[in-house]
Scaffold this active site. Structure first.
Site, PDB file in Angstrom:
ATOM      1  N   GLN A   1      -8.158   0.178   3.892  1.00 18.45           N
ATOM      2  CA  GLN A   1      -8.938  -0.330   5.019  1.00 18.45           C
ATOM      3  C   GLN A   1     -10.367  -0.693   4.637  1.00 18.45           C
ATOM      4  OE1 GLN A   1      -8.258  -1.421   7.891  1.00 18.45           O
ATOM      5  NE2 GLN A   1      -6.137  -0.751   8.075  1.00 18.45           N
TER       6      GLN A   1
ATOM      7  N   THR B   1      10.736  -7.472 -12.073  1.00 20.42           N
ATOM      8  CA  THR B   1      10.013  -8.728 -12.251  1.00 20.42           C
ATOM      9  C   THR B   1       8.893  -8.855 -11.235  1.00 20.42           C
ATOM     10  OG1 THR B   1      12.008  -9.803 -13.083  1.00 20.42           O
ATOM     11  CG2 THR B   1      10.242 -11.238 -12.281  1.00 20.42           C
TER      12      THR B   1
ATOM     13  N   ASN C   1      -8.327   4.079   9.197  1.00 21.42           N
ATOM     14  CA  ASN C   1      -7.802   2.850   9.787  1.00 21.42           C
ATOM     15  C   ASN C   1      -7.920   2.818  11.304  1.00 21.42           C
ATOM     16  OD1 ASN C   1      -5.819   4.972   9.118  1.00 21.42           O
ATOM     17  ND2 ASN C   1      -4.418   3.748  10.352  1.00 21.42           N
TER      18      ASN C   1
ATOM     19  N   GLY D   1       0.798  -1.210   0.000  1.00 19.83           N
ATOM     20  CA  GLY D   1       0.000   0.000   0.000  1.00 19.83           C
ATOM     21  C   GLY D   1       0.835   1.267   0.000  1.00 19.83           C
ATOM     22  N   THR D   2       1.959   1.266   0.717  1.00 23.71           N
ATOM     23  CA  THR D   2       2.795   2.468   0.773  1.00 23.71           C
ATOM     24  C   THR D   2       3.386   2.798  -0.586  1.00 23.71           C
ATOM     25  OG1 THR D   2       3.335   2.246   3.120  1.00 23.71           O
ATOM     26  CG2 THR D   2       4.924   3.414   1.750  1.00 23.71           C
TER      27      THR D   2
ATOM     28  N   CYS E   1       1.807   1.387  12.319  1.00 24.77           N
ATOM     29  CA  CYS E   1       2.834   1.674  11.318  1.00 24.77           C
ATOM     30  C   CYS E   1       3.883   2.660  11.813  1.00 24.77           C
ATOM     31  CB  CYS E   1       2.173   2.201  10.054  1.00 24.77           C
ATOM     32  SG  CYS E   1       1.083   1.004   9.277  1.00 24.77           S
TER      33      CYS E   1
ATOM     34  N   SER F   1      -4.372  -2.798  -0.724  1.00 24.61           N
ATOM     35  CA  SER F   1      -3.260  -3.585  -0.182  1.00 24.61           C
ATOM     36  C   SER F   1      -3.731  -5.009   0.089  1.00 24.61           C
ATOM     37  CB  SER F   1      -2.761  -2.944   1.118  1.00 24.61           C
ATOM     38  OG  SER F   1      -1.731  -3.715   1.704  1.00 24.61           O
ATOM     39  N   ALA F   2      -2.875  -5.979  -0.243  1.00 25.30           N
ATOM     40  CA  ALA F   2      -3.268  -7.390  -0.131  1.00 25.30           C
ATOM     41  C   ALA F   2      -3.414  -7.857   1.309  1.00 25.30           C
ATOM     42  CB  ALA F   2      -2.245  -8.261  -0.858  1.00 25.30           C
TER      43      ALA F   2
END
Length: 388
Positions: free
Chosen positions: A178, A237, A150, A71-72, A324, A198-199
């Site tokens: 979020q 890659t 968040n 995400g960042t 964070c 974000s995953a």
């Protein structure tokens, strides 16, 4: 860890079974997705299938999805000077809401002198009047507003902000990390120009994120240069297994959003009702729409760091606002932006729920809080650690 209760889902989520299985299969691939031989084509097929899954989850075309390392990085890529629509001027300044994630508050690739902050209301929502005034005070701007906070879980008025921004000739970036997988949304219904996700917030692996572009957006320059991967916007890659896990998690996360939201909101309401049995408890942003899984609360005089340790000793993982900041417990910049003083901003505890949260977990949390609060609100930190 046996007999632990995990209530820190906004920080990160456990890996979903679907993501784990997809990643395990991808690890056995030997091909580079940029290679033209059979092994490379097999890897490319998996990456593109994942791209389709992520795109479909928010109603975007697959070619609009650019994978990044999280995400960042996705936010940093999105916050690019010079973005424009074909009929508009390039943006040269950035406006961010005061409650954004630190990766947005840092301004991405905009110089510090080109970054402005827009205030929020006492309830933790973007102040649209302040946004209008800030837009009127200068050239067209890129505006960054998160879809859901968040810390408080407050769902922001993004569609209304988009109307204000576009009327002023600007562009809108939405950090949806979020909200993704917790509430339904589509990029067109938000009327956003860029969305980042974000995953690891939805049961995917850590270290994978994405920028999703609305059609017709121009000027997004590459953050990492080298090869032509990710439509020339992100060289390097591709992380095949991580991307495949992201795609599987995205499909699973949006599979039954409504049912999950109803269940989690029921748990959240019961949790907050129990917390309020302690005199003086404050639940932040409880008067505005929130994520169904998020509670940020405090009691005057509470020290969040001590409360988090107390919950941990009781076998319950919770957090103090955002996770964070290198593990440091600091006053919440979100609560300070909402107008709360240091006493409350330093004492906020966040409880966030997820798909495996059970009724028994809520019971354990409330029982731990009953014990903690009797000590925390009467004695010192040392007394707490001795008694609990």
């Amino acid at each position: 860890m046996p007999d632990r209760v995990y209530l820190d889902w906004n920080a990160t989520t456990p890996l979903r079974r679907e993501a784990r299985e997809a990643m395990t299969a991808a690890w056995d691939l030997s091909g580079n997705p940029s290679s033209v031989h059979a092994e490379g084509r097999q890897a490319r097929r998996l990456v593109e299938e994942a791209r389709l899954r992520v795109a479909s989850s928010i109603g975007a075309p697959p070619r609009s999805v650019i994978f990044a390392s999280g995400g960042t990085e996705a936010n940093t890529l999105a916050l690019t000077p010079g973005l424009r629509r074909a009929s508009g001027l390039p943006v040269r300044r950035l406006l961010v809401s005061a409650i954004e994630h630190t990766s947005v508050l840092s301004g991405g690739r905009f110089p510090a002198e080109a970054i402005g902050t827009v205030g929020v209301t006492r309830s933790g929502l973007l102040d649209l009047d302040r946004l209008r005034a800030a837009l009127e005070a200068g050239a067209p701007a890129l505006v960054s507003v998160m879809l859901a906070n968040n810390e408080t879980g407050a769902v922001q008025p993004v569609a209304e902000a988009a109307e204000v921004v576009h009327s002023a000739g600007g562009l809108l970036h939405v950090d949806a990390a979020q909200a993704f997988g917790k509430i339904p949304f589509y990029i067109n219904s938000l009327n956003a120009d860029l969305v980042t996700v974000s995953a690891h917030k939805i049961g995917g692996p850590k270290g994978v994120g994405a920028v999703i572009l609305a059609e017709g957006l121009l000027g997004l320059e590459a953050l990492l240069r080298g090869g032509g991967q990710e439509l020339g916007r992100r060289a390097g890659t591709e992380n095949v297994s991580g991307i495949v896990g992201f795609g599987a998690a995205a499909a699973a996360a949006v599979g039954d959003l409504e049912g999950d939201a109803i269940r989690l909101e029921g748990f959240r309401k019961r949790l907050e009702s129990g917390l309020r049995q302690t005199p003086g408890v404050i639940v932040f942003s409880d008067d505005v729409p929130r994520l169904p899984n998020t509670t940020l609360f405090t009691v005057p005089g509470l020290r969040a760091e001590t409360a988090v340790i107390g919950f941990d000793l009781a076998g319950i993982a919770v957090s103090s606002g955002s996770a964070c900041s290198s593990g440091k417990v600091q006053p919440s910049h979100v609560l300070e932006a909402m107008g709360f003083g240091p006493e409350l901003a330093q004492g906020a505890v966040r409880l966030s729920l997820g798909w495996s949260t059970s009724s028994a977990d809520i019971d354990r949390c409330l029982e731990a809080w009953r014990k903690l609060s009797r000590t925390l609100l009467k004695g010192s930190d040392e007394t707490l650690l001795e008694r609990f």
